[in-house]
Design a protein around this motif. Structure first.
Motif, PDB file in Angstrom:
ATOM      1  N   GLU A 144      57.997  31.408  49.088  1.00  0.00           N
ATOM      2  CA  GLU A 144      58.177  31.130  47.643  1.00  0.00           C
ATOM      3  C   GLU A 144      56.350  31.812  47.188  1.00  0.00           C
ATOM      4  N   GLN A 145      55.667  31.295  48.328  1.00  0.00           N
ATOM      5  CA  GLN A 145      54.485  32.181  47.507  1.00  0.00           C
ATOM      6  C   GLN A 145      54.140  33.574  47.320  1.00  0.00           C
ATOM      7  N   ARG A 146      54.518  34.406  48.310  1.00  0.00           N
ATOM      8  CA  ARG A 146      54.748  35.586  48.329  1.00  0.00           C
ATOM      9  C   ARG A 146      55.695  36.206  46.495  1.00  0.00           C
ATOM     10  N   GLU A 147      56.765  35.006  46.100  1.00  0.00           N
ATOM     11  CA  GLU A 147      57.316  35.735  45.549  1.00  0.00           C
ATOM     12  C   GLU A 147      56.813  35.754  44.023  1.00  0.00           C
ATOM     13  N   ILE A 148      55.717  34.702  43.836  1.00  0.00           N
ATOM     14  CA  ILE A 148      55.101  34.491  42.577  1.00  0.00           C
ATOM     15  C   ILE A 148      53.836  35.677  42.604  1.00  0.00           C
ATOM     16  N   PHE A 149      53.494  36.477  43.863  1.00  0.00           N
ATOM     17  CA  PHE A 149      52.729  36.801  43.856  1.00  0.00           C
ATOM     18  C   PHE A 149      53.233  38.727  43.872  1.00  0.00           C
ATOM     19  N   LEU A 150      54.360  38.955  44.118  1.00  0.00           N
ATOM     20  CA  LEU A 150      54.975  39.845  43.236  1.00  0.00           C
ATOM     21  C   LEU A 150      55.170  39.792  42.266  1.00  0.00           C
ATOM     22  N   LYS A 151      55.423  39.164  41.706  1.00  0.00           N
ATOM     23  CA  LYS A 151      55.869  38.976  40.370  1.00  0.00           C
ATOM     24  C   LYS A 151      54.304  38.994  39.205  1.00  0.00           C
ATOM     25  N   TRP A 152      52.819  38.664  39.738  1.00  0.00           N
ATOM     26  CA  TRP A 152      51.782  38.277  39.471  1.00  0.00           C
ATOM     27  C   TRP A 152      51.485  40.461  39.367  1.00  0.00           C
ATOM     28  N   ILE A 153      51.786  40.727  40.327  1.00  0.00           N
ATOM     29  CA  ILE A 153      52.072  42.364  40.890  1.00  0.00           C
ATOM     30  C   ILE A 153      52.287  42.987  39.546  1.00  0.00           C
ATOM     31  N   GLU A 154      53.557  42.459  38.756  1.00  0.00           N
ATOM     32  CA  GLU A 154      54.330  43.444  38.295  1.00  0.00           C
ATOM     33  C   GLU A 154      54.095  43.364  36.257  1.00  0.00           C
ATOM     34  N   VAL A 155      53.469  42.694  36.451  1.00  0.00           N
ATOM     35  CA  VAL A 155      52.530  41.942  35.467  1.00  0.00           C
ATOM     36  C   VAL A 155      51.384  42.142  34.847  1.00  0.00           C
ATOM     37  N   ILE A 156      51.035  42.850  36.354  1.00  0.00           N
ATOM     38  CA  ILE A 156      49.731  44.082  36.358  1.00  0.00           C
ATOM     39  C   ILE A 156      49.230  44.762  35.186  1.00  0.00           C
ATOM     40  N   LYS A 157      51.132  45.799  35.790  1.00  0.00           N
ATOM     41  CA  LYS A 157      50.924  47.077  36.147  1.00  0.00           C
ATOM     42  C   LYS A 157      51.869  47.142  34.756  1.00  0.00           C
ATOM     43  N   GLU A 158      52.347  46.260  34.493  1.00  0.00           N
ATOM     44  CA  GLU A 158      52.934  46.230  32.600  1.00  0.00           C
ATOM     45  C   GLU A 158      51.647  46.386  32.147  1.00  0.00           C
ATOM     46  N   ARG A 159      51.223  45.133  31.876  1.00  0.00           N
ATOM     47  CA  ARG A 159      49.558  45.042  31.233  1.00  0.00           C
ATOM     48  C   ARG A 159      49.156  46.073  31.250  1.00  0.00           C
ATOM     49  N   LYS A 160      48.497  46.992  31.732  1.00  0.00           N
ATOM     50  CA  LYS A 160      47.475  47.508  32.697  1.00  0.00           C
ATOM     51  C   LYS A 160      46.231  48.003  31.301  1.00  0.00           C
ATOM     52  N   GLU A 161      47.332  49.072  30.291  1.00  0.00           N
ATOM     53  CA  GLU A 161      46.650  49.954  29.294  1.00  0.00           C
ATOM     54  C   GLU A 161      45.479  48.180  28.650  1.00  0.00           C
ATOM     55  N   GLU A 162      46.232  47.591  28.590  1.00  0.00           N
ATOM     56  CA  GLU A 162      45.588  46.260  26.843  1.00  0.00           C
ATOM     57  C   GLU A 162      44.558  45.500  28.108  1.00  0.00           C
ATOM     58  N   ILE A 163      44.507  45.777  30.041  1.00  0.00           N
ATOM     59  CA  ILE A 163      43.542  44.865  30.571  1.00  0.00           C
ATOM     60  C   ILE A 163      42.639  46.287  30.625  1.00  0.00           C
ATOM     61  N   ILE A 164      42.671  47.653  30.414  1.00  0.00           N
ATOM     62  CA  ILE A 164      41.889  48.311  30.164  1.00  0.00           C
ATOM     63  C   ILE A 164      41.300  48.670  29.319  1.00  0.00           C
ATOM     64  N   ASP A 165      42.070  48.393  27.421  1.00  0.00           N
ATOM     65  CA  ASP A 165      41.183  48.336  26.914  1.00  0.00           C
ATOM     66  C   ASP A 165      40.370  47.085  26.444  1.00  0.00           C
ATOM     67  N   TRP A 166      40.435  46.000  27.180  1.00  0.00           N
ATOM     68  CA  TRP A 166      39.637  44.802  27.507  1.00  0.00           C
ATOM     69  C   TRP A 166      38.182  45.072  28.060  1.00  0.00           C
ATOM     70  N   LEU A 167      39.207  46.077  28.581  1.00  0.00           N
ATOM     71  CA  LEU A 167      37.446  46.423  29.703  1.00  0.00           C
ATOM     72  C   LEU A 167      36.373  47.322  29.143  1.00  0.00           C
ATOM     73  N   ILE A 168      36.794  47.905  28.352  1.00  0.00           N
ATOM     74  CA  ILE A 168      36.416  49.690  27.598  1.00  0.00           C
ATOM     75  C   ILE A 168      35.234  48.344  26.260  1.00  0.00           C
ATOM     76  N   THR A 169      36.082  47.215  25.710  1.00  0.00           N
ATOM     77  CA  THR A 169      35.926  46.527  24.795  1.00  0.00           C
ATOM     78  C   THR A 169      34.777  45.603  25.066  1.00  0.00           C
ATOM     79  N   GLU A 170      35.073  44.931  25.737  1.00  0.00           N
ATOM     80  CA  GLU A 170      34.087  43.161  26.082  1.00  0.00           C
ATOM     81  C   GLU A 170      33.662  44.005  27.426  1.00  0.00           C
ATOM     82  N   ALA A 171      33.201  44.998  27.982  1.00  0.00           N
ATOM     83  CA  ALA A 171      32.686  45.210  29.179  1.00  0.00           C
ATOM     84  C   ALA A 171      31.876  46.129  29.194  1.00  0.00           C
TER      85      ALA A 171
END
Length: 482
Positions: free
Chosen positions: A65-92
């Motif tokens: 059950e814990q691992r299933e949520i982690f696998l979903k977290w990995i999917e979310v990170i991949k789906e929102r890659k460009e958003e994460i990178i944009d935030w790192l450029i803009t904020e950091a």
């Protein structure tokens, strides 16, 4: 881009209760991204109470059950890659190259941590008492407090968050005031989307002067993970120790690259530029000192100068930019003052030494030694100090002539010799024929001396975020002397 102005407590976005605010600004343009009402001690207490309750339920979930949520977290990170990178450029103030490196490192640590629920193994040990069996169980520590940094905010917060969750803990994050989104609020949103239970991850954005000490002294958390300066880490360690709480501290560094007389200078220069100027040198693992054998010193200096002067600097949104802004103007002023002091002490400015806004040009100082200001201190900026030495022993002694011991580098065409030199450098990590900025999710990461306590990565992180319990079992009953 979405505007983040709220705290994240017990699965809900809520306004901070303090009458103070934190301004989130773009370090390149100084544009105001958002104004966030700060958390106060009441918000902090609610976050810790929520985390404590959620952890009791989370630790009882099956590994699957814990691992299933982690696998979903990995999917979310991949789906929102460009958003994460944009935030790192803009904020950091991250360049595109640095943001990509950081994104990949964070994804790796989440992927590695996804295996932890099935790696929570114990042991059965023999006993000197006839008929007894000794069992050692591994358990989560409980509630973990994570203080996020501003330099690699997304990865370094995730580096504690992911293994803490994967080993059955809950987490309260206090993100860096310079990067409240990438070191906290964005992670709250991503984990919520992945399906982690409400209350398991909480984020309180607040001033250190208002909730900093309370974050450590609160009775609920059992352990704290901090990445940042040695000065702040020392204070955290003091407070935690006073209350018998555990810490994982990844602190400052004054890392050296040793260039021996048989080194491939072209390859050493390429590595030196990356290890020094990635993210403007604002990395605990960045190379500060370049300890170069006198036989190759002139060649190294000439080629390193050419390389540094070829690096495009400026707006981090421009994909060609390799050196972007420092996080704040006070950092620029601090380093410029350090350059002036080092020159007064006898150092020579080879190139750079100028700033445009928060962008400090790639800078090299020669004729340096361990007593000059910017070779003595952790620079945390794009300034390289070159130190000439006459032999291998002097190189090792110079590398060790600092209270820090985080990372380092040795360049030589003789790999066996490189390893033998690396063994003599008192540092938690060191790399032969590579630069100092390395972080792999499955390998032990951490420093010696004033560079920190504990190790991150792989089984070492699992050890840090768990505790063990001894339960002995008698098969029958033992005889006692009275």
């Amino acid at each position: 881009m979405k505007t983040y102005t709220s705290q994240y407590v017990n699965g809900e976005w809520k306004k901070g209760s303090s009458d103070k605010t934190i301004e989130n600004r773009n370090p390149y343009s100084d544009e105001l991204i958002a104004t966030i009402p700060s958390a106060d001690s009441k918000d902090l207490d609610e976050a810790y109470q929520s985390a404590e309750k959620a952890q009791q339920e989370w630790k009882e979930k099956t590994p699957a059950e814990q691992r299933e949520i982690f696998l979903k977290w990995i999917e979310v990170i991949k789906e929102r890659k460009e958003e994460i990178i944009d935030w790192l450029i803009t904020e950091a103030g991250s360049t595109r190259v640095k943001a990509e490196v950081e994104y990949g490192a964070a994804l790796d640590i989440v992927t590695e941590s996804a295996s932890f629920p099935t790696r929570m193994k114990g042991e059965i040990l023999p006993s000197n008492t006839p008929g007894k069996e000794n069992r050692v169980y591994r358990n989560p520590k409980g509630v973990i407090g994570v203080i996020g940094p501003w330099n690699f905010p997304f990865h370094l917060t995730t580096r504690s968050l992911a293994p803490a969750l994967a080993s059955g803990n809950s987490v309260v994050i206090k993100p860096a005031s310079h990067t409240p989104v990438t070191s906290g609020l964005l992670l709250a949103e991503l984990t919520a989307e992945a399906g982690f239970p409400e209350g398991l991850i909480n984020v309180v954005v607040g001033r250190g002067s208002e909730i900093g000490d309370d974050f450590i002294t609160h009775p609920i958390p059992e352990m704290f993970s901090f990445t940042g300066s040695t000065e702040v880490g020392s204070h955290i360690g003091e407070l935690a120790g006073k209350h018998i709480k555990d810490t994982a501290l990844e602190l400052g560094g004054n890392n050296a690259m040793i260039v021996l007389e048989d080194a491939d200078i072209d390859k050493a220069v390429e590595a030196a530029a990356f290890g020094k100027y990635l993210h403007q040198g604002q990395i605990c693992m960045s190379l500060n000192r370049f300890i170069v054998h006198e036989d190759v010193h002139e060649e190294f200096v000439r080629k390193f100068k050419e390389k540094a002067e070829s690096l495009p600097y400026g707006d981090p949104k421009d994909e060609k930019t390799m050196v972007g802004p420092l996080i704040a103007r006070e950092e620029v002023d601090r380093i410029l003052e350090g350059i002036d002091k080092s020159i007064e002490e006898g150092g020579k400015l080879l190139t750079g030494g100028k700033a445009e806004g928060n962008v400090l040009h790639p800078t090299i100082l020669t004729n340096m030694d361990n007593e000059k200001t910017l070779a003595k201190e952790e620079v945390f900026g794009p300034v390289a100090s070159i130190i000439k030495v006459s032999d291998e022993q002097e190189a090792v002694e110079t590398a060790n002539g600092t209270p820090y011991g985080l990372s380092g580098s040795v360049f030589t065409t003789d790999v066996y010799r490189g390893v033998e030199v690396a063994k003599q450098v008192n540092t938690g990590m060191i790399h032969v024929n590579d630069q100092s900025v390395n972080d792999e999710a499955h390998v032990a990461f951490g420093g010696e001396k004033q560079s920190g306590i504990g190790r991150f990565g792989g089984e070492w992180a699992l050890d840090k975020f768990t505790t063990v319990k001894w339960i002995s079992v008698m098969n029958g009953y033992r005889e006692y002397p009275f």
